[in-house]
Design a protein around this motif. Structure first.
Motif, PDB file in Angstrom:
ATOM      1  N   GLY A   1      -4.079  -2.090  -4.931  1.00 39.30           N
ATOM      2  CA  GLY A   1      -4.000  -3.360  -4.237  1.00 39.30           C
ATOM      3  C   GLY A   1      -5.075  -3.437  -3.167  1.00 39.30           C
ATOM      4  O   GLY A   1      -5.351  -2.440  -2.489  1.00 39.30           O
ATOM      5  N   VAL A   2      -5.686  -4.601  -3.017  1.00 40.23           N
ATOM      6  CA  VAL A   2      -6.785  -4.752  -2.070  1.00 40.23           C
ATOM      7  C   VAL A   2      -6.577  -6.013  -1.235  1.00 40.23           C
ATOM      8  O   VAL A   2      -6.326  -7.095  -1.778  1.00 40.23           O
ATOM      9  N   ARG A   3      -6.698  -5.851   0.090  1.00 32.87           N
ATOM     10  CA  ARG A   3      -6.725  -6.991   1.020  1.00 32.87           C
ATOM     11  C   ARG A   3      -8.053  -6.986   1.755  1.00 32.87           C
ATOM     12  O   ARG A   3      -8.624  -5.944   2.031  1.00 32.87           O
ATOM     13  N   GLY A   4      -8.505  -8.173   2.133  1.00 35.45           N
ATOM     14  CA  GLY A   4      -9.742  -8.249   2.896  1.00 35.45           C
ATOM     15  C   GLY A   4     -10.495  -9.533   2.604  1.00 35.45           C
ATOM     16  O   GLY A   4      -9.969 -10.418   1.919  1.00 35.45           O
ATOM     17  N   PRO A   5     -11.728  -9.638   3.044  1.00 38.11           N
ATOM     18  CA  PRO A   5     -12.457  -8.668   3.895  1.00 38.11           C
ATOM     19  C   PRO A   5     -12.024  -8.747   5.348  1.00 38.11           C
ATOM     20  O   PRO A   5     -11.611  -9.795   5.824  1.00 38.11           O
ATOM     21  N   PHE A   6     -12.126  -7.615   6.032  1.00 33.30           N
ATOM     22  CA  PHE A   6     -11.746  -7.514   7.433  1.00 33.30           C
ATOM     23  C   PHE A   6     -12.894  -6.954   8.267  1.00 33.30           C
ATOM     24  O   PHE A   6     -13.715  -6.171   7.794  1.00 33.30           O
ATOM     25  N   GLY A   7     -12.899  -7.324   9.546  1.00 29.60           N
ATOM     26  CA  GLY A   7     -13.757  -6.685  10.518  1.00 29.60           C
ATOM     27  C   GLY A   7     -15.149  -7.270  10.679  1.00 29.60           C
ATOM     28  O   GLY A   7     -15.624  -8.063   9.869  1.00 29.60           O
TER      29      GLY A   7
ATOM     30  N   MET B   1      -8.253  -3.226   3.099  1.00 22.68           N
ATOM     31  CA  MET B   1      -7.030  -2.446   3.111  1.00 22.68           C
ATOM     32  C   MET B   1      -6.688  -2.132   1.660  1.00 22.68           C
ATOM     33  O   MET B   1      -6.460  -3.037   0.849  1.00 22.68           O
ATOM     34  N   LEU B   2      -6.720  -0.841   1.320  1.00 20.39           N
ATOM     35  CA  LEU B   2      -6.444  -0.396  -0.037  1.00 20.39           C
ATOM     36  C   LEU B   2      -5.009   0.101  -0.121  1.00 20.39           C
ATOM     37  O   LEU B   2      -4.590   0.953   0.678  1.00 20.39           O
ATOM     38  N   TYR B   3      -4.281  -0.424  -1.085  1.00 18.13           N
ATOM     39  CA  TYR B   3      -2.860  -0.096  -1.246  1.00 18.13           C
ATOM     40  C   TYR B   3      -2.661   0.745  -2.493  1.00 18.13           C
ATOM     41  O   TYR B   3      -2.936   0.298  -3.616  1.00 18.13           O
ATOM     42  N   ALA B   4      -2.211   1.982  -2.291  1.00 17.86           N
ATOM     43  CA  ALA B   4      -1.811   2.839  -3.404  1.00 17.86           C
ATOM     44  C   ALA B   4      -0.359   2.510  -3.715  1.00 17.86           C
ATOM     45  O   ALA B   4       0.528   2.750  -2.886  1.00 17.86           O
ATOM     46  N   PHE B   5      -0.114   1.938  -4.865  1.00 20.57           N
ATOM     47  CA  PHE B   5       1.209   1.429  -5.190  1.00 20.57           C
ATOM     48  C   PHE B   5       2.269   2.522  -5.065  1.00 20.57           C
ATOM     49  O   PHE B   5       2.132   3.616  -5.617  1.00 20.57           O
TER      50      PHE B   5
ATOM     51  N   ARG C   1      -3.044  -0.882  10.879  1.00 14.83           N
ATOM     52  CA  ARG C   1      -1.864  -1.130  10.049  1.00 14.83           C
ATOM     53  C   ARG C   1      -1.879  -2.522   9.435  1.00 14.83           C
ATOM     54  O   ARG C   1      -1.756  -2.672   8.234  1.00 14.83           O
ATOM     55  N   CYS C   2      -2.011  -3.552  10.290  1.00 14.33           N
ATOM     56  CA  CYS C   2      -1.934  -4.915   9.767  1.00 14.33           C
ATOM     57  C   CYS C   2      -3.297  -5.467   9.377  1.00 14.33           C
ATOM     58  O   CYS C   2      -3.395  -6.320   8.493  1.00 14.33           O
ATOM     59  N   ALA C   3      -4.363  -5.016  10.057  1.00 14.93           N
ATOM     60  CA  ALA C   3      -5.743  -5.476   9.834  1.00 14.93           C
ATOM     61  C   ALA C   3      -5.962  -6.916  10.251  1.00 14.93           C
ATOM     62  O   ALA C   3      -7.020  -7.474   9.968  1.00 14.93           O
ATOM     63  N   THR C   4      -4.998  -7.513  10.924  1.00 10.57           N
ATOM     64  CA  THR C   4      -5.143  -8.913  11.344  1.00 10.57           C
ATOM     65  C   THR C   4      -5.048  -9.088  12.855  1.00 10.57           C
ATOM     66  O   THR C   4      -5.008 -10.217  13.339  1.00 10.57           O
ATOM     67  N   GLY C   5      -4.984  -7.990  13.616  1.00 13.70           N
ATOM     68  CA  GLY C   5      -4.967  -8.083  15.067  1.00 13.70           C
ATOM     69  C   GLY C   5      -3.603  -8.344  15.674  1.00 13.70           C
ATOM     70  O   GLY C   5      -3.518  -8.662  16.861  1.00 13.70           O
ATOM     71  N   HIS C   6      -2.534  -8.195  14.898  1.00 11.06           N
ATOM     72  CA  HIS C   6      -1.208  -8.528  15.409  1.00 11.06           C
ATOM     73  C   HIS C   6      -0.383  -7.307  15.835  1.00 11.06           C
ATOM     74  O   HIS C   6       0.386  -7.378  16.784  1.00 11.06           O
ATOM     75  N   CYS C   7      -0.540  -6.167  15.147  1.00  8.64           N
ATOM     76  CA  CYS C   7       0.354  -5.040  15.432  1.00  8.64           C
ATOM     77  C   CYS C   7      -0.100  -4.224  16.632  1.00  8.64           C
ATOM     78  O   CYS C   7       0.715  -3.553  17.274  1.00  8.64           O
ATOM     79  N   GLY C   8      -1.384  -4.233  16.954  1.00 15.42           N
ATOM     80  CA  GLY C   8      -1.884  -3.531  18.127  1.00 15.42           C
ATOM     81  C   GLY C   8      -2.152  -2.056  17.936  1.00 15.42           C
ATOM     82  O   GLY C   8      -2.568  -1.380  18.883  1.00 15.42           O
ATOM     83  N   HIS C   9      -1.966  -1.518  16.742  1.00 18.65           N
ATOM     84  CA  HIS C   9      -2.170  -0.081  16.546  1.00 18.65           C
ATOM     85  C   HIS C   9      -3.618   0.345  16.739  1.00 18.65           C
ATOM     86  O   HIS C   9      -3.888   1.495  17.082  1.00 18.65           O
TER      87      HIS C   9
ATOM     88  N   VAL D   1       2.976   4.169  -2.417  1.00 21.42           N
ATOM     89  CA  VAL D   1       2.653   5.191  -1.404  1.00 21.42           C
ATOM     90  C   VAL D   1       2.356   4.549  -0.050  1.00 21.42           C
ATOM     91  O   VAL D   1       2.962   4.885   0.957  1.00 21.42           O
ATOM     92  N   GLY D   2       1.405   3.628   0.004  1.00 19.81           N
ATOM     93  CA  GLY D   2       1.061   3.001   1.278  1.00 19.81           C
ATOM     94  C   GLY D   2      -0.337   2.432   1.260  1.00 19.81           C
ATOM     95  O   GLY D   2      -1.008   2.398   0.214  1.00 19.81           O
ATOM     96  N   GLU D   3      -0.792   2.031   2.439  1.00 14.97           N
ATOM     97  CA  GLU D   3      -2.031   1.280   2.579  1.00 14.97           C
ATOM     98  C   GLU D   3      -2.871   1.865   3.705  1.00 14.97           C
ATOM     99  O   GLU D   3      -2.350   2.255   4.743  1.00 14.97           O
ATOM    100  N   ILE D   4      -4.189   1.925   3.490  1.00 16.71           N
ATOM    101  CA  ILE D   4      -5.111   2.421   4.513  1.00 16.71           C
ATOM    102  C   ILE D   4      -6.376   1.562   4.527  1.00 16.71           C
ATOM    103  O   ILE D   4      -6.717   0.938   3.523  1.00 16.71           O
ATOM    104  N   PRO D   5      -7.095   1.537   5.669  1.00 19.83           N
ATOM    105  CA  PRO D   5      -8.376   0.838   5.706  1.00 19.83           C
ATOM    106  C   PRO D   5      -9.490   1.728   5.156  1.00 19.83           C
ATOM    107  O   PRO D   5      -9.561   2.910   5.468  1.00 19.83           O
ATOM    108  N   VAL D   6     -10.362   1.135   4.338  1.00 18.06           N
ATOM    109  CA  VAL D   6     -11.505   1.862   3.788  1.00 18.06           C
ATOM    110  C   VAL D   6     -12.691   0.904   3.765  1.00 18.06           C
ATOM    111  O   VAL D   6     -12.605  -0.191   3.203  1.00 18.06           O
ATOM    112  N   SER D   7     -13.802   1.319   4.359  1.00 20.81           N
ATOM    113  CA  SER D   7     -15.005   0.490   4.361  1.00 20.81           C
ATOM    114  C   SER D   7     -15.593   0.391   2.960  1.00 20.81           C
ATOM    115  O   SER D   7     -15.452   1.314   2.143  1.00 20.81           O
ATOM    116  N   VAL D   8     -16.274  -0.710   2.703  1.00 18.37           N
ATOM    117  CA  VAL D   8     -16.992  -0.811   1.431  1.00 18.37           C
ATOM    118  C   VAL D   8     -18.209   0.112   1.509  1.00 18.37           C
ATOM    119  O   VAL D   8     -18.875   0.211   2.528  1.00 18.37           O
TER     120      VAL D   8
END
Length: 268
Positions: free
Chosen positions: A88-94, A42-46, A231-239, A48-55
């Motif tokens: 900002g970077v969160r992960g790894p996910f998936g 999950m890449l966060y543009a300070f 959105r959350c990348a952790t399986g909680h929000c359900g989007h 602005v917001g956050e989106i998922p992007v594969s490596v």
């Protein structure tokens, strides 16, 4: 995996196409756990917001590479970053590409458009261990020649077979024209001993998987990378729910034997 973004600095930037950029990131302090091919951050543009992007490449140490197409506010902000900028970077996910299942088998790596980005680390892995796999086929499609990614790397992917095709040729284009499934006629593989990795627009993945099954590749040996709003990348929000799957947790890489019944229902 860390729940809060860590700060990574842009150490290199490359314009791939008119709307697609590759960023190389290094941690400014603490680093995330190692990624494997097929996973995403999950890449966060300070501001602005956050989106998922594969490596799109796994570098030395804790370097991360991401190829991003500017299609919304966050992706445009990320594509606008210059060397020295911060993200900002969160992960790894998936779930990752199952390369172990491909050991000793022929490989089909089939990409449509930006779908080549999540597959590039897989190609890197296979080319680094050529004796662990059978014949490698890299097939890539794009809308136009100007939309092709990694043009300088494609020649190195030609053995034993690699090919690209475009939907709409431009003046001077002498390569193939047509959908990516037309390249399967030239690929070199034994269907009963083949594992396929497919990423691209959903309609392209459906058509490719159907063509592969018609040629004798089993659905459970076809891996696809699915996309839904995350959105959350952790399986909680359900989007990112797709039927019984939460793609941030159960995907994005899924066997086509699981994905086929879900992708045929328009509402999903």
């Amino acid at each position: 995996m860390t729940p809060a973004p860590l700060s990574y600095r842009v150490v290199d930037r490359r314009d791939e196409t008119h709307d697609t950029v590759t960023l190389v990131l290094e941690p400014g302090g603490d680093a995330l756990d190692p990624f494997v091919p097929g996973q995403f951050a999950m890449l966060y543009a300070f501001g602005v917001g956050e989106i998922p992007v594969s490596v799109s490449r796994l570098g030395d140490g804790h370097r991360l590479t991401h190829t991003i197409r500017a299609v919304g506010a966050v992706s445009r902000a990320l594509c606008g970053l210059r060397t020295g900028g911060w993200v900002g970077v969160r992960g790894p996910f998936g779930a990752a590409w199952d390369t172990a299942a491909a050991h000793g088998n022929d490989l089909l790596v089939i990409a449509g458009g930006i779908g080549l980005a999540p597959l590039r680390p897989l190609v890197d892995t296979v080319m680094a261990e050529p004796h662990a796999f059978g014949r490698l086929n890299v097939l890539a499609g794009a809308r136009t020649p100007a939309d092709l990614l990694y043009g300088d790397e494609l020649p190195a992917w030609q053995e034993p077979f690699g090919a690209v095709t475009v939907d709409r040729p431009s003046n001077g284009w002498t390569g193939r024209v047509g959908v990516v499934t037309t390249l399967l006629r030239e690929a070199r593989f034994t269907p009963s001993d083949t594992v396929a990795f497919v990423c691209g627009p959903e309609v392209m993945m459906r058509a490719t998987a159907r063509a592969l099954t018609h040629q004798g590749v089993r659905p459970d040996r076809i891996q696809v990378s699915l996309e839904r709003t995350m959105r959350c990348a952790t399986g909680h929000c359900g989007h990112c729910q797709l039927g019984p799957l939460l793609l941030c947790r159960d995907g994005p890489v899924v066997g086509y034997d699981q994905a086929e019944p879900l992708l045929t229902v328009r509402e999903l």
